[in-house]
Scaffold this motif. Structure first.
Motif, PDB file in Angstrom:
ATOM      1  N   ASN A 134       0.752  -1.294   0.066  1.00 45.31           N
ATOM      2  CA  ASN A 134       0.004   0.026  -0.014  1.00 45.31           C
ATOM      3  C   ASN A 134       0.954   1.146  -0.062  1.00 45.31           C
ATOM      4  O   ASN A 134       1.835   1.116   0.565  1.00 45.31           O
ATOM      5  CB  ASN A 134      -0.895  -0.113   1.088  1.00 45.31           C
ATOM      6  CG  ASN A 134      -2.005  -0.945   1.156  1.00 45.31           C
ATOM      7  OD1 ASN A 134      -2.355  -1.424   0.114  1.00 45.31           O
ATOM      8  ND2 ASN A 134      -2.164  -1.770   2.520  1.00 45.31           N
ATOM      9  N   GLU A 135       0.220   2.138  -0.647  1.00 49.05           N
ATOM     10  CA  GLU A 135       1.126   3.469  -0.647  1.00 49.05           C
ATOM     11  C   GLU A 135       1.526   4.181   0.617  1.00 49.05           C
ATOM     12  O   GLU A 135       0.416   3.984   1.585  1.00 49.05           O
ATOM     13  CB  GLU A 135       0.282   4.774  -1.446  1.00 49.05           C
ATOM     14  CG  GLU A 135       1.170   5.969  -1.717  1.00 49.05           C
ATOM     15  CD  GLU A 135       0.332   6.902  -2.530  1.00 49.05           C
ATOM     16  OE1 GLU A 135       1.054   8.055  -2.793  1.00 49.05           O
ATOM     17  OE2 GLU A 135      -0.723   6.584  -3.021  1.00 49.05           O
ATOM     18  N   ASN A 136       2.805   4.235   0.817  1.00 46.62           N
ATOM     19  CA  ASN A 136       2.997   5.060   2.217  1.00 46.62           C
ATOM     20  C   ASN A 136       3.388   3.908   3.296  1.00 46.62           C
ATOM     21  O   ASN A 136       3.909   4.449   4.403  1.00 46.62           O
ATOM     22  CB  ASN A 136       2.295   6.233   2.712  1.00 46.62           C
ATOM     23  CG  ASN A 136       2.695   7.355   1.758  1.00 46.62           C
ATOM     24  OD1 ASN A 136       3.511   7.745   1.048  1.00 46.62           O
ATOM     25  ND2 ASN A 136       1.149   8.168   1.549  1.00 46.62           N
ATOM     26  N   ASP A 137       2.797   2.957   3.166  1.00 47.02           N
ATOM     27  CA  ASP A 137       3.022   1.757   4.149  1.00 47.02           C
ATOM     28  C   ASP A 137       4.752   1.615   4.034  1.00 47.02           C
ATOM     29  O   ASP A 137       5.363   1.476   3.321  1.00 47.02           O
ATOM     30  CB  ASP A 137       2.512   0.384   4.089  1.00 47.02           C
ATOM     31  CG  ASP A 137       1.055   0.532   4.272  1.00 47.02           C
ATOM     32  OD1 ASP A 137       0.533   1.442   4.767  1.00 47.02           O
ATOM     33  OD2 ASP A 137       0.427  -0.581   4.065  1.00 47.02           O
ATOM     34  N   SER A 138       5.194   1.277   5.272  1.00 48.71           N
ATOM     35  CA  SER A 138       6.516   1.074   5.788  1.00 48.71           C
ATOM     36  C   SER A 138       6.990  -0.489   5.132  1.00 48.71           C
ATOM     37  O   SER A 138       6.068  -1.470   4.962  1.00 48.71           O
ATOM     38  CB  SER A 138       6.753   1.131   7.156  1.00 48.71           C
ATOM     39  OG  SER A 138       6.198   0.246   7.905  1.00 48.71           O
ATOM     40  N   THR A 191       4.291  -3.781   5.563  1.00 50.85           N
ATOM     41  CA  THR A 191       4.082  -4.510   4.429  1.00 50.85           C
ATOM     42  C   THR A 191       4.254  -6.076   4.955  1.00 50.85           C
ATOM     43  O   THR A 191       3.530  -6.984   4.360  1.00 50.85           O
ATOM     44  CB  THR A 191       4.636  -4.138   3.324  1.00 50.85           C
ATOM     45  OG1 THR A 191       4.290  -2.695   2.929  1.00 50.85           O
ATOM     46  CG2 THR A 191       4.384  -4.974   1.965  1.00 50.85           C
ATOM     47  N   ASP A 212       2.153   2.393  11.339  1.00 53.20           N
ATOM     48  CA  ASP A 212       3.313   3.241  11.122  1.00 53.20           C
ATOM     49  C   ASP A 212       3.169   4.560  11.889  1.00 53.20           C
ATOM     50  O   ASP A 212       2.024   4.963  12.169  1.00 53.20           O
ATOM     51  CB  ASP A 212       3.508   3.588   9.623  1.00 53.20           C
ATOM     52  CG  ASP A 212       3.895   2.392   8.803  1.00 53.20           C
ATOM     53  OD1 ASP A 212       4.543   1.372   9.285  1.00 53.20           O
ATOM     54  OD2 ASP A 212       3.701   2.204   7.569  1.00 53.20           O
ATOM     55  N   THR A 257       6.555   5.434   8.721  1.00 51.14           N
ATOM     56  CA  THR A 257       5.651   5.768   7.261  1.00 51.14           C
ATOM     57  C   THR A 257       6.557   6.114   6.006  1.00 51.14           C
ATOM     58  O   THR A 257       7.570   7.126   6.202  1.00 51.14           O
ATOM     59  CB  THR A 257       4.599   6.986   7.578  1.00 51.14           C
ATOM     60  OG1 THR A 257       3.869   6.736   8.649  1.00 51.14           O
ATOM     61  CG2 THR A 257       3.734   7.284   6.559  1.00 51.14           C
ATOM     62  N   GLY A 258       6.341   5.486   5.087  1.00 52.17           N
ATOM     63  CA  GLY A 258       6.936   5.654   4.133  1.00 52.17           C
ATOM     64  C   GLY A 258       8.296   5.126   3.678  1.00 52.17           C
ATOM     65  O   GLY A 258       9.016   5.139   2.655  1.00 52.17           O
ATOM     66  N   GLN A 259       8.857   4.468   4.613  1.00 52.29           N
ATOM     67  CA  GLN A 259      10.351   3.849   4.714  1.00 52.29           C
ATOM     68  C   GLN A 259      10.177   2.342   4.043  1.00 52.29           C
ATOM     69  O   GLN A 259       9.303   1.770   3.887  1.00 52.29           O
ATOM     70  CB  GLN A 259      10.925   3.710   5.966  1.00 52.29           C
ATOM     71  CG  GLN A 259      11.251   4.936   6.648  1.00 52.29           C
ATOM     72  CD  GLN A 259      12.515   4.919   7.488  1.00 52.29           C
ATOM     73  OE1 GLN A 259      12.948   3.451   7.924  1.00 52.29           O
ATOM     74  NE2 GLN A 259      13.141   5.573   8.012  1.00 52.29           N
ATOM     75  N   THR A 260      11.072   2.352   2.720  1.00 53.24           N
ATOM     76  CA  THR A 260      11.187   1.327   1.993  1.00 53.24           C
ATOM     77  C   THR A 260      12.474   0.308   2.416  1.00 53.24           C
ATOM     78  O   THR A 260      12.928   0.555   3.589  1.00 53.24           O
ATOM     79  CB  THR A 260      11.599   1.621   0.506  1.00 53.24           C
ATOM     80  OG1 THR A 260      12.675   2.303   0.611  1.00 53.24           O
ATOM     81  CG2 THR A 260      10.647   2.575   0.169  1.00 53.24           C
ATOM     82  N   ASP A 262      15.663   1.855   3.276  1.00 53.61           N
ATOM     83  CA  ASP A 262      15.747   2.673   4.319  1.00 53.61           C
ATOM     84  C   ASP A 262      16.315   2.077   5.823  1.00 53.61           C
ATOM     85  O   ASP A 262      16.592   2.532   6.721  1.00 53.61           O
ATOM     86  CB  ASP A 262      14.526   3.335   4.663  1.00 53.61           C
ATOM     87  CG  ASP A 262      14.038   4.282   3.637  1.00 53.61           C
ATOM     88  OD1 ASP A 262      15.342   5.069   3.092  1.00 53.61           O
ATOM     89  OD2 ASP A 262      13.081   4.291   2.977  1.00 53.61           O
TER      90      ASP A 262
END
Length: 316
Positions: A35-39, A43, A55, A253-256, A259
């Motif tokens: 999902n968009e912005n899920d870490s 996920t 998150d 939030t937002g970390q791939t 990161d």
């Protein structure tokens, strides 16, 4: 009063059905996508069968603990609104109270799984369990003994290096693994994800310390507690984390995946407090390295399962 009773009964039924469906049936994705912005961490926990992890900006927040996770709280919620809003509040609280967050979890990916096999998952679970055994073997941990109960697989290892380090502080070098369940399935990749509760946290972390495979993840909560009438123990990872391919990931939030930080940067702290001197029959039977009465604080080193004792006033 009858309306309140109906709401309560409906909510208890909803809780029962929710618990059954979440623990027994895997989530089936047509094609799994983040999902968009899920870490990356959040996920991963979706693959573990839950979309309830949250998150935050710093990754230190827990899954929300709101009223409704106990029968007493259920009654409290019923006082919110006698016209039906109470039922909604109860259902929301059930969604946000996540059992997976309470203990460490291995999430193991098993490829080339036909969807028809999900109705009889024993073979999938066995393949996932074998992967964990292979990682342990590559670490030089040889299974000395094991037994299976109706809830878990209890494994004791023998090893001249890492296990000897662990036994300087703990009583055993082993793991308590849940029997495992298929938590999710991706139709497109034909991959199943099997989740095992992992109670042998020191060994579990050691297994992940140098494992670079793409098929095993380890979730670890911020804090784990254990103990009995003689002692209490707490282990801290700083925040809720997921370990994968040598990296530690927080629920930010937002970390791939990129990161994540190297696992060598994880500080894992072990606190132990003995309530009385270790002279009971229980401790004489089970504890190879008894402690005197008192408090102990250690840094735990994942790579070789060794400990460094710290002053009790150390700032963590």
């Amino acid at each position: 009063m009858k309306n309140i009773t109906k709401i309560a009964l409906a909510s208890v039924v909803a809780l029962t059905l929710s618990a059954c469906s979440s623990t027994k049936e895997p989530i089936v994705f047509d094609s799994f996508q983040a999902n968009e912005n899920d870490s990356f961490a959040k996920t991963t926990m979706r693959l573990a069968g839950s979309n309830k992890f949250m998150d935050s900006a710093d990754g230190k927040s827990e899954t929300r603990k709101v009223p409704g996770s106990s029968v007493m709280a259920l009654g409290q919620l019923l006082m919110l609104d006698f016209t039906g809003a109470a039922s909604t509040a109860i259902n929301d609280s059930i969604i946000e109270n996540e059992p997976l967050a309470k203990s460490a979890q291995f999430i193991v990916k098993v490829e080339n799984v036909d969807q028809s096999v999900l109705t009889n998952p024993e073979g999938i679970i066995a393949r996932a369990s074998k992967k964990l055994d292979e990682i342990a073997a590559k670490k030089g941990l040889e299974i000395e003994s094991e037994r299976t109960t109706n809830t878990q697989r209890i494994i004791n290892y023998k090893n001249k290096n890492q296990c000897e380090n662990l036994l300087l502080v703990l009583s055993t070098c082993g793991q308590y693994l849940g029997l495992g369940r298929v938590s999710s399935y991706d139709q497109e990749s034909k991959s199943a994800y099997v989740t095992f509760e992992a109670s042998g946290k020191f060994v579990s972390l050691h297994l992940m310390s140098g494992y670079m495979g793409d098929d095993v993840y380890l979730y670890h909560p911020r804090k784990l507690n254990s103990g009995n009438w003689d002692y209490s123990r707490s282990v801290y990872a700083g925040s809720h984390i997921v370990i994968h391919k040598g990296k530690v990931h927080k629920f930010i939030t937002g970390q791939t995946f990129d990161d994540g930080v190297d696992i060598s940067e994880l500080r894992y702290v072990f606190f132990e407090e003995w309530e009385k001197e270790n002279k009971s029959e229980y401790n004489e039977k089970y504890y190879k390295n008894p402690k005197d009465k008192g408090k102990y604080l250690y840094d735990y080193h994942l790579k070789d399962m060794s400990f460094t004792e710290l002053p009790l006033d150390t700032k963590l």
